[in-house]
Design a protein around this motif. Structure first.
Motif, mmCIF file in Angstrom:
data_model
loop_
_atom_site.group_PDB
_atom_site.id
_atom_site.type_symbol
_atom_site.label_atom_id
_atom_site.label_comp_id
_atom_site.label_asym_id
_atom_site.label_seq_id
_atom_site.Cartn_x
_atom_site.Cartn_y
_atom_site.Cartn_z
ATOM 1 N N LEU A 99 0.843 -1.211 0.000
ATOM 2 C CA LEU A 99 0.000 0.000 0.000
ATOM 3 C C LEU A 99 0.875 1.256 0.000
ATOM 4 C CD1 LEU A 99 -2.816 -0.874 2.541
ATOM 5 C CD2 LEU A 99 -3.057 -0.586 0.068
ATOM 6 N N GLN A 121 3.981 1.564 -1.127
ATOM 7 C CA GLN A 121 4.664 1.709 -2.415
ATOM 8 C C GLN A 121 3.757 2.339 -3.451
ATOM 9 O OE1 GLN A 121 6.034 -2.168 -3.679
ATOM 10 N NE2 GLN A 121 8.087 -1.336 -3.725
ATOM 11 N N GLY A 126 6.278 5.217 -6.771
ATOM 12 C CA GLY A 126 4.985 4.729 -7.212
ATOM 13 C C GLY A 126 5.065 3.561 -8.157
ATOM 14 N N THR A 127 4.574 2.421 -7.697
ATOM 15 C CA THR A 127 4.517 1.279 -8.588
ATOM 16 C C THR A 127 3.119 1.248 -9.199
ATOM 17 O OG1 THR A 127 3.800 -0.040 -6.733
ATOM 18 C CG2 THR A 127 6.126 -0.105 -7.244
ATOM 19 N N THR A 128 2.954 0.445 -10.238
ATOM 20 C CA THR A 128 1.630 0.282 -10.825
ATOM 21 C C THR A 128 0.714 -0.288 -9.753
ATOM 22 O OG1 THR A 128 2.655 -0.178 -12.916
ATOM 23 C CG2 THR A 128 0.364 -0.816 -12.697
ATOM 24 N N PRO A 129 -0.396 0.371 -9.470
ATOM 25 C CA PRO A 129 -1.208 -0.098 -8.350
ATOM 26 C C PRO A 129 -1.982 -1.388 -8.661
ATOM 27 C CG PRO A 129 -2.227 1.796 -9.407
ATOM 28 C CD PRO A 129 -0.913 1.588 -10.088
ATOM 29 N N SER A 130 -2.193 -2.150 -7.615
ATOM 30 C CA SER A 130 -3.029 -3.346 -7.712
ATOM 31 C C SER A 130 -3.553 -3.598 -6.307
ATOM 32 C CB SER A 130 -2.210 -4.525 -8.216
ATOM 33 O OG SER A 130 -1.152 -4.766 -7.318
ATOM 34 N N ASN A 131 -4.464 -4.538 -6.153
ATOM 35 C CA ASN A 131 -4.908 -4.868 -4.802
ATOM 36 C C ASN A 131 -3.747 -5.549 -4.096
ATOM 37 O OD1 ASN A 131 -7.471 -3.900 -5.438
ATOM 38 N ND2 ASN A 131 -8.060 -5.868 -6.311
ATOM 39 N N PRO A 132 -3.372 -5.096 -2.898
ATOM 40 C CA PRO A 132 -2.172 -5.654 -2.277
ATOM 41 C C PRO A 132 -2.321 -7.147 -1.969
ATOM 42 C CG PRO A 132 -3.284 -4.145 -0.789
ATOM 43 C CD PRO A 132 -3.977 -4.044 -2.108
ATOM 44 N N ASN A 160 11.034 -0.914 -10.078
ATOM 45 C CA ASN A 160 9.646 -1.213 -9.768
ATOM 46 C C ASN A 160 8.809 0.043 -9.634
ATOM 47 O OD1 ASN A 160 10.499 -0.356 -7.335
ATOM 48 N ND2 ASN A 160 9.691 -2.077 -6.158
ATOM 49 N N ALA A 161 9.376 1.159 -10.089
ATOM 50 C CA ALA A 161 8.601 2.382 -10.106
ATOM 51 C C ALA A 161 8.055 2.569 -11.513
ATOM 52 C CB ALA A 161 9.482 3.560 -9.724
ATOM 53 N N THR A 162 7.008 3.380 -11.621
ATOM 54 C CA THR A 162 6.424 3.573 -12.941
ATOM 55 C C THR A 162 7.289 4.511 -13.786
ATOM 56 O OG1 THR A 162 5.051 5.229 -11.911
ATOM 57 C CG2 THR A 162 4.032 3.117 -12.363
ATOM 58 N N ASP A 216 4.256 -7.909 -6.619
ATOM 59 C CA ASP A 216 3.765 -6.760 -5.870
ATOM 60 C C ASP A 216 4.502 -6.683 -4.543
ATOM 61 O OD1 ASP A 216 1.882 -5.862 -7.677
ATOM 62 O OD2 ASP A 216 0.403 -7.316 -6.982
ATOM 63 N N THR A 259 -3.416 2.303 -14.546
ATOM 64 C CA THR A 259 -4.436 1.569 -13.819
ATOM 65 C C THR A 259 -5.183 2.536 -12.908
ATOM 66 O OG1 THR A 259 -2.843 -0.225 -13.786
ATOM 67 C CG2 THR A 259 -4.803 -0.486 -12.404
ATOM 68 N N TYR A 301 -12.692 1.611 -0.663
ATOM 69 C CA TYR A 301 -13.188 1.028 0.581
ATOM 70 C C TYR A 301 -12.462 1.666 1.750
ATOM 71 C CZ TYR A 301 -9.072 -2.016 -0.176
ATOM 72 O OH TYR A 301 -7.813 -2.500 -0.414
ATOM 73 N N TYR A 321 -8.138 2.135 -2.405
ATOM 74 C CA TYR A 321 -8.754 1.946 -3.705
ATOM 75 C C TYR A 321 -8.651 0.506 -4.170
ATOM 76 C CZ TYR A 321 -8.982 6.908 -3.391
ATOM 77 O OH TYR A 321 -9.271 8.167 -2.942
ATOM 78 N N TYR A 346 -8.627 -2.189 -7.331
ATOM 79 C CA TYR A 346 -8.183 -2.209 -8.731
ATOM 80 C C TYR A 346 -8.630 -3.487 -9.410
ATOM 81 C CZ TYR A 346 -5.333 1.637 -7.134
ATOM 82 O OH TYR A 346 -4.928 2.828 -6.598
ATOM 83 N N ARG A 390 -4.788 -4.637 -14.994
ATOM 84 C CA ARG A 390 -3.650 -3.731 -15.044
ATOM 85 C C ARG A 390 -3.621 -2.919 -16.342
ATOM 86 N NH1 ARG A 390 2.664 -4.255 -13.682
ATOM 87 N NH2 ARG A 390 1.861 -5.043 -11.731
#
Lengths: 264, 773
Positions: free
Chosen positions: A222, A224, A233-239, B524-526, B581, B677, B683, B691, B693, B696
């Protein structure tokens, strides 16, 4: 730190950067169950909160799920069925958490079964809260270093919840011993926003939790994802989480200690 | 291993060369050879076209060092040499024996055209090379750029198939490849981080650069090691006729360079330096007085002609960035490269260049409080030996062959200080070897081919333990002793490009190339960051492989003044890397445990319409493309858009020369937003709004567009002094392009979510003064 610096850089070099609110058409939301479940080494009751996610454009009102059947059992054969109190919050009756014991959570709702498992780590003592002062551009700033000695064995994870004069610091502070294994902690709790800072005469309370690797990973991910822009900032996803069966959230069995300090 | 390699290599070489040599001798041909140079500066000219009027089917190109050789039957001929921007050279020559002829070309007195491509006007019709663009520094000097700092990397981004890593950023993506999949060479030395100040400037000081060639995936066999492209940047050699001083003063940085002969006609040097001074302004402001923010770089080069057959070049680059916040925080990074080259003319048809190259990239992060301090440090060092032969085997065949050995030493992020690393990391080394041979073959008047084979090998060198992972868990460990060699990956890389002239005005092209990459950038950063880590192949990480198929069509129009070229490509990528992740790439004891592997594909169409001559010059480029990845463990193992997937990308560049003093230029760009994304829901969790998601990169940032204009005023030359002023305005109509989009609780109404767009660079004016004497 790097992230804050980047923002500084961008603002200082680009005379004209600006923020504005926009509208975006977002993908349709499929509402998911959200489980927030904790069990600690302190006396109960312990709470499990079951809510649902809503669309981004909706109000921040998250409906509680009131018709769930929830049980927590442990590897010693104890089993506790939780009672619904209000708005999707359920509480235990008799269970007493202790380090070293594995807990199993089971949530049944509308024919769906969600499970999770968490083993409470051994307690590492929070010895002190040290105030760490430093100066940037002539302004004295502070942060807190939680004093504890990490055990020799590799694999300890910690979470800290910091309150500044009763205002919750929303940064997810999680540490592990990838660095500094078996040593006295030197890392301060760095606040991830410029909106909140520690000033002289503030009263700070810090709750230290010894958490599992799963819980650590959940909060670390979360963190990151919270920063964006160059360098962060990494590409977000559900952790990643220990919850099985298709729900958001995490089930954490952890030890809990609180200390309070005043900045003088 | 190396021995086996060499033996195999010699065998292949013999087999390929033999027929040519035998045939040539039998015909009793004579050879004309020499070098082609600029008359005023003595700079060697690359890709000048050498032809013989009496034998229209013969035509060869000079190599990187200006060397050419042409073999013809005995007789009298009219020799013609052409190079865009230079007066045509014609000379009658009687060839009864082999002769040496060094040619000097004169710059066209009034250079009206501003061109993208050097070389003959309709070169593109006869050269088999595909996806290749050469940028000449003079040509780009009038194109407007951010902060008025002319920049080869930013100008490249205006070409089809090349995408910017972000607004104002010098990073680039080629045909769907990652930023680390571009081989960026400065005088043959690889540059690992080609940007300054978080990407807003490139490491290339335009004053020290002669030209830059970008090859989009169809690199000839002498290039290798990266999947997407080769950007071959060559520094000026230095004027060997007269001393000159060049300089520029801008808002952000200033630069100066000095060049001149050491011994006239024989040797010369150039030294060029650049520094930004934004930090000096910051110092003046009380609120920012502790902030450190600058970069500098220094380019040096010298050459010495020992005799007509031997010439030596020494070049070096040194650059450094410093960002900091008083004593508490600092980050610095920098590249160092050094190249020694030895040109040797072995015979009148065989040219050899031997290079010894050193390259070093490192970064440091320093964090310090009253009680604690720690440093993160990472480093990559290369030692590189290269031999490259050019053999003008016959009028129809030009062979290139050689080898390249690189010893990479990579030290991953290491922590020191009061916060100690519990598991010490040691540096790893890898030996990358390659041999190659290629032939530029003019099969008929109409058909020309360039085909070759590169064989690359990467060997894990001893001195570290390598873990083998299965589903993120260690299955076994291989301890390699200092003197031992671990696994060796060997990959053949066949390449072919062809050109068929269907008329005087049009030609079609087709090509295939396989590229293999042995070093990988972990990020691992965008967005790119100086702290991104390089890692070599291992037992888990296999060489990345790209196969690219492309076809193209070139059409000249209205007396070669317009050129329309189009290319279609399809690229398939193997062994691509990404992270799980929550991977902690800087602190994990072995970052390999957090890696995920997969494949990728990219395809698209590129269109380029250029107007090459006249008072109005410029180009329109359009790219339609798709770039996807499929990584085991990401997006439920389904295909997803790579971040740099932008469907449409349009650039318009125009330069209008009003008179000898004034010229106006403009750039317009439009592109689809990056694949990102966005949350599908939200929630509450532990007092925060989080948030939710779904898939991707299935959303888009808003589309970007922007217009930049600049005006250049060239003062009339007074004696030797030449001065010019450039005024430019970036983002003329102040479009707020999205740099970042953030979802957050509305601070004024916590019950709702607001979507905030951050934009940079609205109306950035700049002014640059340039001088030369």
């Amino acid at each position: 730190m790097l992230r804050r610096f980047n923002i500084f850089f961008i603002f200082s070099v680009c005379f004209v950067s600006c923020d504005k609110e926009i509208n975006l058409s977002l993908d349709k939301n499929t509402s998911m169950l959200v489980i927030e479940a904790n069990i600690t080494d302190q006396p109960g009751p312990y709470f499990v909160k079951v809510t649902r996610s809503v669309a981004v454009t909706d109000k921040n009102v998250f409906p509680g799920v009131t018709n769930a059947t929830i049980t927590i059992s442990d590897n010693l054969g104890k089993r506790d069925t939780l009672i619904h109190t209000i708005d999707g919050v359920y509480q235990t009756n008799k269970l007493r958490g202790a380090p070293g014991i594995t807990y199993y959570l089971e949530v049944q709702v509308d024919g769906k079964k969600i499970t999770a498992e968490s083993t409470m780590p051994q307690k590492v003592a929070l010895d002190s809260l040290r105030i760490n002062g430093f100066e940037i551009n002539g302004v004295e700033r502070y942060n807190i270093i939680p004093g504890y000695t990490d055990p020799i064995q590799l694999g300890n994870s910690y979470r800290f919840i910091q309150k500044i004069n009763d205002t919750l610091d929303q940064t997810f502070h999680v540490f592990n011993d990838n660095l500094n294994n078996g040593k006295v902690n030197q890392r301060p709790l760095r606040i991830g926003t410029d909106q909140l800072e520690i000033k002289l005469k503030d009263t700070i309370s810090v709750e230290m939790q010894c958490v599992t690797r799963d819980t650590y990973l959940y909060y670390y991910t979360l963190n990151q994802q919270s920063s964006a822009g160059p360098g962060g900032g990494t590409t977000p996803s559900n952790p990643p989480s220990n919850i099985q069966g298709g729900a958001l959230g995490v089930f954490s069995a952890h030890t809990k200690q609180v200390k309070i300090v005043r900045v003088n | 291993m190396l021995q086996k390699f060499t033996r195999f290599y010699l065998l292949v070489l013999l087999l390929i060369i033999q027929p040519f040599t035998a045939k040539v001798c039998a015909q009793e041909n004579v050879v004309l050879n020499g070098t082609i140079r600029d008359k005023q500066t003595g700079e060697s000219l690359f890709r000048a076209v050498v032809r013989v009027a009496e034998l229209p089917s013969i035509g060869i190109l000079s190599n990187e060092y200006g060397f050419y050789a042409i073999s013809v039957p005995k007789g009298s001929y009219t020799l013609k040499v052409t190079q865009l921007g230079y007066e045509n050279f014609t000379q009658k020559i009687n060839l009864d024996t082999s002769k040496l002829l060094n040619i000097q070309l004169e710059v066209i007195a009034v250079l009206t055209e501003v061109v993208v491509e050097s070389g003959r006007k309709n070169d593109n019709l006869i050269k088999p090379q595909m996806g290749t663009e050469t940028l000449n520094m003079n040509a780009i000097s009038k194109v407007p750029v951010l902060f008025g700092e002319k920049d080869i990397l930013k100008t490249l981004q205006l070409l089809p198939g090349v995408k910017s890593a972000g607004e104002g950023n010098s990073g680039f993506y080629v045909r769907g490849g990652g930023a680390d999949q571009n081989l960026i060479l400065l005088d043959e030395a690889p540059v690992y981080n080609a940007s300054h100040l978080l990407g807003f400037f490139s490491t290339f000081n335009s004053d020290a650069i002669k030209d830059a060639t970008l090859i989009k995936g169809n690199g000839p066999a002498q290039y290798g090691g990266r999947l997407s492209s080769v950007l071959d940047v060559r520094m000026k050699e230095g004027n060997n006729q007269a001393y000159t001083v060049n300089g520029g003063l801008g808002l952000i940085s200033s630069r100066v360079s000095v060049e001149g002969p050491i011994q006239k006609d024989k040797s010369s040097f150039i030294i060029s330096g650049r520094r930004t001074y934004a930090d000096l302004f910051l110092k003046a402001a009380e609120d920012f007085k502790d902030n450190v923010l600058y970069f500098y770089d220094l380019n040096m080069k010298a050459n010495y002609k020992i005799n007509s057959k031997h010439k030596i070049f020494i070049s070096g680059y040194f650059g450094k960035d410093e960002l900091g916040l008083g004593e508490t925080f600092g980050i610095d990074w920098g590249n160092k490269t050094a190249t020694i080259r030895w040109n040797r003319i072995i015979s009148n048809r065989l040219f050899l260049n031997t290079s010894l190259i050193y390259s070093d990239y490192n970064y440091n992060v320093k964090l310090k409080n009253k009680e604690t301090n720690f440093n993160i440090n990472s480093n990559i060092k290369d030692l590189n030996l290269k031999q490259d032969y050019t053999f003008y085997a016959s009028p129809k065949n030009t062979l290139r062959f050689g080898f390249n050995s690189i010893l990479h030493t990579i030290t991953p992020s290491t922590f020191t200080g009061t916060v100690n690393n519990s598991t010490k990391k040691v540096g790893r080394s890898g030996l990358e070897n390659a041999i190659y041979i290629s032939n530029a073959y003019k099969a008929t008047d109409k058909l020309s081919l360039d085909y070759g084979l590169r064989i690359s090998a990467y060997s894990l060198m001893g001195g570290d333990a390598y873990n083998i992972y299965e589903n993120g868990l260690v299955r076994s460990t291989i301890q390699l002793d200092k003197s031992s060699v671990g696994k060796t990956y060997v990959n053949p890389e066949p390449r072919i490009t062809s050109n068929y002239r269907i008329s005087d005005q049009a030609s079609i092209k087709a090509g295939y190339a396989r590229n293999v990459q042995h070093l990988h950038l972990l990020s691992n950063a965008t967005a790119s960051s100086p702290s991104d880590q390089w890692i070599g192949n291992s037992y888990n990480i296999k060489p990345e492989i790209a196969d690219q198929f492309s076809v193209g069509y070139v059409q000249q129009m209205s007396q070669d003044n317009f050129e329309l070229s189009t290319e279609l490509y399809y690229k398939f990528l193997q062994n691509q890397l990404d992270f799980k992740d929550g991977a902690e790439i800087n602190t994990l004891s072995d970052v390999e445990s957090a890696l995920l592997f997969g494949i990728g594909r990219a395809y698209g169409m590129e269109l380029l319409l250029k107007k090459k001559e006249g008072i109005f010059t410029g180009w329109i480029s359009y790219t339609l493309s798709k770039t996807e990845r499929k990584i085991e463990g990401i997006n439920q193992n389904n295909w997803y858009n790579a971040k740099q997937d932008r469907t449409h990308d349009v650039s318009l560049v125009g330069v209008y020369t009003l008179n000898t003093k004034w010229s106006i230029s403009g750039v317009f760009v439009y592109n689809t937003g990056d694949a990102v994304t966005y949350p599908t829901g939200k929630y509450a969790f532990q007092g925060n709004t989080l948030y939710q998601y779904a898939s991707r990169n299935s959303n888009r940032m808003p589309a970007n567009h922007r217009l930049d204009l600049s005006v250049t005023y060239e003062k009339k030359r007074k004696k030797r002094i030449q001065e010019s002023w450039n005024f430019s305005l970036y983002n003329v109509y102040g479009k707020q392009n999205a740099f970042r989009i953030t979802f957050q609780d509305d601070p004024d109404d916590a019950s709702r979510t607001q979507i905030i767009q951050t934009s940079l660079f609205r109306w950035v004016p700049s002014i640059t003064y340039q001088f030369k004497f």
